[in-house]
Design an enzyme around this catalytic site. Structure first.
Site, mmCIF file in Angstrom:
data_model
loop_
_atom_site.group_PDB
_atom_site.id
_atom_site.type_symbol
_atom_site.label_atom_id
_atom_site.label_comp_id
_atom_site.label_asym_id
_atom_site.label_seq_id
_atom_site.Cartn_x
_atom_site.Cartn_y
_atom_site.Cartn_z
ATOM 1 C CB SER A 1 -6.510 20.085 46.891
ATOM 2 O OG SER A 1 -6.130 18.890 47.510
ATOM 3 C CG HIS A 2 -8.009 16.420 45.032
ATOM 4 N ND1 HIS A 2 -8.138 17.186 46.168
ATOM 5 C CD2 HIS A 2 -9.257 16.105 44.650
ATOM 6 C CE1 HIS A 2 -9.408 17.307 46.476
ATOM 7 N NE2 HIS A 2 -10.114 16.665 45.569
ATOM 8 C CG ASP B 1 -2.843 16.446 46.985
ATOM 9 O OD1 ASP B 1 -1.759 16.523 47.588
ATOM 10 O OD2 ASP B 1 -3.831 17.151 47.268
ATOM 11 C CG ASP C 1 -2.412 20.827 48.160
ATOM 12 O OD1 ASP C 1 -2.780 19.705 47.772
ATOM 13 O OD2 ASP C 1 -2.893 21.381 49.162
ATOM 14 C CG ASP D 1 -3.069 18.485 51.183
ATOM 15 O OD1 ASP D 1 -3.204 17.905 50.079
ATOM 16 O OD2 ASP D 1 -3.876 19.334 51.623
ATOM 17 N NE ARG D 2 -7.102 15.357 48.977
ATOM 18 C CZ ARG D 2 -8.372 15.133 48.701
ATOM 19 N NH1 ARG D 2 -8.710 14.071 48.008
ATOM 20 N NH2 ARG D 2 -9.303 15.968 49.101
ATOM 21 C CE LYS E 1 -5.809 16.768 52.781
ATOM 22 N NZ LYS E 1 -7.100 17.406 53.055
#
Ligand code: G1P
Ligand code: ZN
Length: 542
Positions: free
Chosen positions: A112-113, A276, A278, A280-281, A375
Site C-alpha cells: 500500500s502506502h 497511494d 497501490d 486505493d487511497r 477502496k
C-alpha cells in the site's frame, strides 16, 4: 514438471489489517513467499481448476514475486491466471477484474502506502471471488496453514514474459496478460458524467493529480488527460517506479507535501488530489483547502446522487469505527443506515454484497463504493470532480456549505511509530483495564461520559470481531480512540484518533489541532502516552 519442495513453518506469517506485510528482504528469502502463497492456496481450499487475477503496484520484487506465484499456481493445478501487463494492477482495478471476469479470487502484491525498495516494504494479500479482501475466517484459515505447512508445489520452468499482452502456457495453466488500464477506465466512465467534467476542464478548470510515482500514474493519464481532456501535465509523478521515487507513497499532507505546497501556493490549480502506492487511497485538496478523509466521505455521501452511477441515492453508508461521525450526520438527515465497522476494508464486503451500504470510508484516506470491493483512490477523485462540475462550486465553498448545514466534526489522527512492542501492548492492556473506572472522571476541561472496547457483530453473517479499539467518549461529544496498527512492519504503531463536534456556526473554521487541544490533553493523561512511549509528540499527524 511439478516440484514438491519440503518446507517448515516460518514464525510471524500472520496476515494483518490488509494481508501480510513484511520488509522486502524477508519476503525475498526463499521460502518465505513460497510458504505464504502455498498457505493461501491451501487456506482457500486449493486452486485446482480455478482462475486467479494476479498483479501488484510495481514495487521492488513485484515482477519476481509474480513469477513465483505463477509457477506455484500452475503446479497447484490452477486453470488460468490473468495478469496485468508488466505485473501491474492497482488494487481497485484488480478488484474490478476479479468481478468482471468472474475469477475465483486474486493475489495482489503491495504494501500500500509503505515505501518500496530492497530495504523497504513488501506485501501480499488474497482477495476472494467478490473482489474484496479475504474475510476474517478465510484469513484465519490461511494463517492456520502457515503454522503447519510442510511442503509447497512449484512448476519447474520459467514463467512466461508478462511484459507482453497475450496468452501463453505455463505447463497445464494458461497465463493471460492483459492491459491493466482499459477495463477500469471504462468502469469509471460508466459511473461518472464524463461530458460534464470534460466541459469544466475545457472551460479552464485546472487539476493537479499527484500519482506519487506509484500505480495510479498510467490510470490517471488515461482517464484525466486522455478521456477527460485535462491539460497535459495535470498528472504529476505519473511514472510508477519500484521505490516510488525514493518517497513514501502515502497521500496525506505530510507525505504529499509537494502537492500541498502547490495547492496552497500563489498559482494553485482549482483541484488537487493524490493516491497511494497501490491506488486505493486518496487525498483531496482544493485551492487552499485540505479536505480530511472523514469529511470527504461525508460530502460524497451527501452529494453522490449528482453522479449518474448514484443517481438513485444510497442504500446506506458505512465507516470504520475510528472514522469521524460526520457521515453519520448525513445519513441521519437522509434517513439511511450508517454502519460502524472495525478498521480494514474487509469488514465492508458483506454490507456491500448484501446491498445494505453503497458508500464506505475510512479515516485513513480510503473511500469507495459498491462498484468494486476495495477502496478506490481515482474513483473518489472522479466523484469529487463530478460533484464540482454539477454544482459549479469550489472545494472550499462545498466544505463551508457542508459544515454550516451539518456542523463540523474536527478530526485528527496522531501516530506513534516504531514504538517498542512491549510498551505499546502494556499501554493498551492497562487502558483496557482502566476503562470501567473512567466515566464521571474529569481530565482538564473534559469529563468522561463512557468508555469501552469496540467489537462488531456483522449484521449480514453474524460473525463477531472483538478487540477492535479502545474508545473514550466525553460529555461534550468529543471522542478519543486508541488502537495498534495491523499493517506495520517494524515495532508497534500506536494510533490515537481524536474528534470533537462543533455546531456553532461561528466556530467552524479553526485549525483542527487547536480545536482538539482539550481531547488531546485528556487522552494523554488517561493513557500516559508520553510517559510510556518516551515520545513527546506523535511522529505523524494527519
Ligand atoms: C491501516 C488503516 C486502515 C486501512 C489499512 C489498509 O490499517 O488504518 O484504515 O484499512 O491500513 O489500508 P492499520 O495500520 O491502522 O491497521
Ligand atoms: Zn493502499
Amino acid at each position: 514438471m511439478i516440484q514438491t519442495i519440503p518446507t517448515q513453518p516460518i514464525a510471524g506469517q500472520k496476515p494483518g489489517t490488509s494481508g501480510l506485510r513484511k520488509k522486502t528482504p524477508v519476503f525475498m528469502e526463499t521460502p518465505y513467499l513460497e510458504n505464504y502463497v502455498q498457505s493461501i492456496f491451501d487456506g482457500i481450499g486449493g486452486v485446482e481448476g480455478k482462475t486467479l487475477v494476479v498483479g501488484g503496484d510495481g514495487r521492488y520484487f513485484n515482477d519476481r514475486a509474480i513469477g513465483v506465484i505463477l509457477r506455484m499456481a500452475a503446479a497447484n493445478g490452477a486453470a488460468r491466471c490473468i495478469v496485468g501487463q508488466g505485473g501491474l494492477l492497482s488494487t481497485p482495478a484488480a478488484s474490478h477484474l476479479i468481478r468482471k471476469r468472474s475469477a475465483d479470487g486474486g493475489l495482489i502484491l503491495s504494501a500500500s502506502h509503505n515505501p518500496g525498495g530492497p530495504e523497504a516494504d513488501f506485501g501480499l494479500k488474497y482477495n476472494g471471488p467478490n473482489g474484496g479482501p479475504a474475510s476474517e475466517s478465510v484469513t484465519d484459515q490461511i494463517f492456520a496453514r502457515t503454522l503447519d505447512i510442510s511442503q509447497y508445489r512449484i512448476w519447474d520452468g520459467a514463467a512466461p514474459d508478462i511484459g507482453l499482452i497475450g496468452e501463453a502456457q505455463l505447463g497445464p495453466m494458461l497465463v493471460e496478460v492483459i492491459d491493466p488500464i482499459t477495463d477500469y477506465a471504462d468502469l469509471m466512465e460508466s459511473l461518472f458524467d464524463f461530458p460534464a467534467i470534460r466541459a469544466v476542464f475545457a472551460g479552464g478548470f485546472r487539476v493537479c493529480f499527484d500519482a506519487m510515482h506509484a500505480i495510479t500514474g498510467p490510470y490517471a493519464q488515461e482517464i484525466l488527460e486522455k478521456r477527460l481532456g485535462a491539460a497535459p501535465g495535470a498528472v504529476v509523478n505519473g511514472t510508477p517506479s519500484p521505490d516510488f521515487g525514493g518517497g513514501h507513497p502515502d497521500p496525506n499532507p505530510i507525505w504529499a507535501h509537494e502537492l500541498m505546497t502547490t495547492m496552497y501556493g500563489p498559482d494553485a490549480p482549482d483541484f488537487g488530489a493524490a493516491s497511494d502506492g497501490d491506488g486505493d487511497r486518496n487525498m483531496i485538496v482544493g485551492r487552499g483547502c485540505y479536505v480530511s478523509p472523514s469529511d470527504s466521505l461525508a460530502v460524497l455521501a451527501d452529494l453522490a446522487h449528482l453522479a449518474p452511477g448514484y443517481a438513485e441515492g444510497l442504500a446506506g453508508v458505512a465507516r470504520s469505527m475510528p472514522t469521524s461521525a460526520a457521515v453519520d450526520r448525513v445519513a441521519a438527515a437522509k434517513g439511511i443506515d450508517c454502519f460502524e465497522t472495525p478498521t480494514g476494508w474487509k469488514f465492508f464486503g458483506n454490507l456491500l454484497d448484501a446491498g445494505r451500504a453503497t458508500l464506505c470510508g475510512e479515516e485513513s484516506a480510503g473511500t469507495g463504493s459498491n462498484h468494486v470491493r476495495e477502496k478506490d483512490g481515482l474513483w473518489a477523485v472522479l466523484l469529487w470532480l463530478n460533484i464540482l462540475a454539477a454544482t459549479g462550486k469550489s472545494v472550499a465553498e462545498l466544505m463551508a456549505d457542508h459544515w454550516a448545514r451539518y456542523g463540523r466534526n474536527y478530526y485528527s489522527r496522531h501516530d506513534y511509530e516504531e514504538v517498542q512492542s512491549d510498551a505499546a501492548n502494556a499501554l493498551i492492556a492497562d487502558l483496557r483495564a482502566e476503562l470501567p473506572a473512567l466515566p464521571g472522571k474529569t481530565f482538564g476541561a473534559l469529563t468522561v461520559e463512557s468508555a469501552d472496547e469496540f467489537s462488531y457483530d456483522d449484521p449480514v453473517d453474524g460473525s463477531h470481531a472483538a478487540g477492535q479499539g479502545l474508545r473514550v467518549f466525553f460529555t461534550n461529544g468529543a471522542r478519543a480512540v486508541l488502537r495498534l496498527s495491523g499493517t506495520g512492519t517494524a515495532g508497534a504503531t500506536l494510533r490515537v484518533y481524536l474528534e470533537a463536534l462543533e455546531t456553532d456556526p461561528d466556530q467552524l473554521q479553526h485549525d483542527p489541532q487547536t480545536a482538539l487541544k482539550d481531547v488531546i490533553a485528556a487522552i494523554d493523561v488517561i493513557s500516559g502516552i508520553a510517559a510510556r512511549t518516551g515520545r513527546s509528540k506523535p511522529d505523524v499527524i494527519t
